[in-house]
Scaffold this motif. Structure first.
Motif, PDB file in Angstrom:
ATOM      1  N   ARG A  54       0.827  -1.215   0.000  1.00 25.00           N
ATOM      2  CA  ARG A  54       0.000   0.000   0.000  1.00 25.00           C
ATOM      3  C   ARG A  54       0.861   1.265   0.000  1.00 25.00           C
ATOM      4  O   ARG A  54       0.333   2.373  -0.125  1.00 25.00           O
ATOM      5  CB  ARG A  54      -0.927   0.003   1.201  1.00 25.00           C
ATOM      6  CG  ARG A  54      -0.254   0.122   2.565  1.00 25.00           C
ATOM      7  CD  ARG A  54      -1.293   0.079   3.684  1.00 25.00           C
ATOM      8  NE  ARG A  54      -0.750   0.308   5.003  1.00 25.00           N
ATOM      9  CZ  ARG A  54      -0.240  -0.634   5.783  1.00 25.00           C
ATOM     10  NH1 ARG A  54      -0.171  -1.886   5.326  1.00 25.00           N
ATOM     11  NH2 ARG A  54       0.218  -0.345   6.984  1.00 25.00           N
ATOM     12  N   SER A 196       3.521   3.500   9.909  1.00 21.58           N
ATOM     13  CA  SER A 196       2.503   4.444  10.377  1.00 21.58           C
ATOM     14  C   SER A 196       2.769   5.853   9.839  1.00 21.58           C
ATOM     15  O   SER A 196       1.830   6.586   9.509  1.00 21.58           O
ATOM     16  CB  SER A 196       2.465   4.460  11.910  1.00 21.58           C
ATOM     17  OG  SER A 196       3.740   4.802  12.443  1.00 21.58           O
ATOM     18  N   ASP A 199       1.742   5.887   6.174  1.00 21.53           N
ATOM     19  CA  ASP A 199       0.281   5.732   6.103  1.00 21.53           C
ATOM     20  C   ASP A 199      -0.414   7.084   6.282  1.00 21.53           C
ATOM     21  O   ASP A 199      -1.364   7.415   5.569  1.00 21.53           O
ATOM     22  CB  ASP A 199      -0.220   4.758   7.175  1.00 21.53           C
ATOM     23  CG  ASP A 199      -0.514   3.380   6.600  1.00 21.53           C
ATOM     24  OD1 ASP A 199      -0.760   3.283   5.379  1.00 21.53           O
ATOM     25  OD2 ASP A 199      -0.495   2.412   7.370  1.00 21.53           O
ATOM     26  N   GLY A 200       0.071   7.858   7.236  1.00 24.77           N
ATOM     27  CA  GLY A 200      -0.524   9.167   7.477  1.00 24.77           C
ATOM     28  C   GLY A 200      -0.347  10.091   6.283  1.00 24.77           C
ATOM     29  O   GLY A 200      -1.278  10.824   5.897  1.00 24.77           O
ATOM     30  N   ARG A 202       0.135   9.151   3.148  1.00 22.28           N
ATOM     31  CA  ARG A 202      -0.644   8.604   2.030  1.00 22.28           C
ATOM     32  C   ARG A 202      -2.117   8.957   2.164  1.00 22.28           C
ATOM     33  O   ARG A 202      -2.759   9.385   1.200  1.00 22.28           O
ATOM     34  CB  ARG A 202      -0.465   7.082   1.986  1.00 22.28           C
ATOM     35  CG  ARG A 202      -1.266   6.373   0.904  1.00 22.28           C
ATOM     36  CD  ARG A 202      -0.967   4.880   0.929  1.00 22.28           C
ATOM     37  NE  ARG A 202      -1.308   4.266   2.197  1.00 22.28           N
ATOM     38  CZ  ARG A 202      -2.525   3.808   2.498  1.00 22.28           C
ATOM     39  NH1 ARG A 202      -3.519   3.933   1.623  1.00 22.28           N
ATOM     40  NH2 ARG A 202      -2.765   3.248   3.668  1.00 22.28           N
ATOM     41  N   LYS A 203      -2.664   8.797   3.349  1.00 26.66           N
ATOM     42  CA  LYS A 203      -4.087   9.068   3.560  1.00 26.66           C
ATOM     43  C   LYS A 203      -4.414  10.550   3.449  1.00 26.66           C
ATOM     44  O   LYS A 203      -5.555  10.917   3.140  1.00 26.66           O
ATOM     45  CB  LYS A 203      -4.518   8.526   4.925  1.00 26.66           C
ATOM     46  CG  LYS A 203      -4.514   6.995   4.994  1.00 26.66           C
ATOM     47  CD  LYS A 203      -4.829   6.485   6.392  1.00 26.66           C
ATOM     48  CE  LYS A 203      -4.794   4.960   6.436  1.00 26.66           C
ATOM     49  NZ  LYS A 203      -5.046   4.433   7.808  1.00 26.66           N
ATOM     50  N   SER A 204      -3.442  11.401   3.695  1.00 24.93           N
ATOM     51  CA  SER A 204      -3.664  12.843   3.563  1.00 24.93           C
ATOM     52  C   SER A 204      -3.578  13.304   2.109  1.00 24.93           C
ATOM     53  O   SER A 204      -3.857  14.459   1.803  1.00 24.93           O
ATOM     54  CB  SER A 204      -2.644  13.612   4.404  1.00 24.93           C
ATOM     55  OG  SER A 204      -1.350  13.551   3.819  1.00 24.93           O
ATOM     56  N   GLY A 205      -3.162  12.396   1.205  1.00 26.70           N
ATOM     57  CA  GLY A 205      -3.031  12.731  -0.200  1.00 26.70           C
ATOM     58  C   GLY A 205      -1.732  13.437  -0.548  1.00 26.70           C
ATOM     59  O   GLY A 205      -1.590  13.973  -1.645  1.00 26.70           O
ATOM     60  N   PRO A 331       3.375   7.511  -2.661  1.00 27.70           N
ATOM     61  CA  PRO A 331       3.490   8.540  -1.623  1.00 27.70           C
ATOM     62  C   PRO A 331       4.944   8.841  -1.275  1.00 27.70           C
ATOM     63  O   PRO A 331       5.262   9.900  -0.768  1.00 27.70           O
ATOM     64  CB  PRO A 331       2.738   7.926  -0.429  1.00 27.70           C
ATOM     65  CG  PRO A 331       2.777   6.454  -0.674  1.00 27.70           C
ATOM     66  CD  PRO A 331       2.738   6.288  -2.160  1.00 27.70           C
TER      67      PRO A 331
END
Length: 362
Positions: A54, A196, A199-200, A202-205, A331
């Protein structure tokens, strides 16, 4: 577009676009009689292949390589070997989504090569960036697999040593750990943190940069030449040619500016196997020529330019506008730059090995 070739004796020409039918390369100068199978090339490509976690682009490309020329079964042993003629490699593109870029075809992505390509050529391939896409680096990795075969006694390995401001603990460096995490990270604890952390992001774009270190062990002393064919200058050029790379260090690099002459000098002593160095601030290169120590190169990769955050830009007509890039992007593009850096190191060393052999006869 000119200048799609690098190297002198070991020469690589790449071709193809991110959203074209295929990408590939031609390797010229590989000596004959070297055993080479498609599986050996595929092994390196699989390490760079997208969509494996991911934390990288979800573009699903198998990166299945085909050898079109330059090899044949040896008439006596039956083993497939190089013939000494150009080796052509082809990788088909199978998962392009050009429609993801249709909304930005008339806008320039900040931080990307869109503006400069259009300024130079009068047009650009907006479908994923064309030749400016990191997709092109798959062909370099394929060529690097052949370069490794030219250098059977040299081990080339790379690692991600920094992501954003977060550096690994070098006291915890474990080469075996690299295969156990999706970041090519030699520090087990920092790899767990990166999960982690990224991940943060990536999720924020958004996206983040990284620093990659490549080490070549077993490099003989004497590769390279003074002045205009320095080994370290060719390595720096090779690493800077990788997409998104904005800085290169050899050995201590910029850190050498903080050292005294006594600290920076790699002192020498005579050992059972000849001269040995007590440190390696030079990164295995002195005066442009290899010392026989490990060759150490680091390069900085900037954050991915295509992000899901609205940014200010201009369009092809020069009007101010905003842009938000859709599609599938890394990302942290520095993760998959590790095998690319290894490949470029291998290609440069193979080139200098063949140049040295031609000049000295060794």
């Amino acid at each position: 577009m000119s200048f799609n070739t690098f190297g002198h004796m070991f020469r690589v020409t790449t071709f193809g676009e991110s959203h074209g039918v295929a990408i590939g390369c031609v390797v010229d100068g590989c000596p004959p009689m070297i055993p080479l199978t498609v599986e050996e090339i595929q092994h390196d490509l699989d390490r760079r292949r997208p969509g494996q976690s991911r934390f990288t682009t979800q573009r699903k490309e198998p990166d299945a390589v085909k050898i079109l020329s330059g090899v044949m079964a040896h008439p006596e042993s039956g083993v497939q070997v190089t013939t000494g003629t150009p080796i052509a490699l082809l990788i088909e593109n199978t998962d392009q989504r050009s429609k993801d870029y249709s909304e930005i075809k008339d806008k320039f992505r900040p931080g990307h090569a869109d503006f400069t390509y259009e300024a130079k050529y009068g047009l650009r391939d907006y479908r994923g960036g064309g030749r400016s896409s990191a997709r092109e680096t798959a062909t370099r990795v394929a060529a690097g697999a052949i370069a490794r075969k030219v250098l059977p006694d040299v081990k080339v390995r790379g690692a991600l040593v920094q992501m954003g401001p977060h550096k690994i603990d070098r006291e915890k460096w474990d080469w075996d750990e690299i295969a156990n995490n999706p970041f090519f990270c030699p520090d087990k604890d920092k790899a767990a943190f990166f999960e982690s952390y990224l991940d943060g992001i990536r999720k924020s774009g958004s996206s983040i940069g990284a620093v990659i270190e490549v080490v070549a062990e077993g490099v003989p002393a004497g590769l390279g030449a003074p002045i205009y064919a320095k080994l370290d200058s060719d390595l720096a050029s090779a690493m800077m040619s990788i997409n998104a790379v904005k800085g290169v260090e050899i050995g201590a690099g910029f850190g050498a500016a903080e050292l005294s002459g006594e600290e920076n000098a790699d002192e020498m002593r005579t050992g059972n196997n000849g001269t040995r160095f007590l440190s390696n601030h030079a990164g295995g290169v002195l005066g442009g020529i290899s010392t026989g120590q490990p060759v150490v190169v680091r390069f900085a990769v900037k954050p991915t330019s295509s992000i899901l955050t609205t940014r200010r830009t201009v369009d092809r007509k020069g009007a101010d506008t905003d842009i938000l890039t859709k599609g599938r992007h890394d990302p942290c593009v520095g993760i998959r730059a590790v095998p690319v850096g290894e490949a470029m190191m291998a290609c440069v060393l193979a080139d200098h090995f063949l140049r040295d052999r031609g000049q000295t006869g060794r």
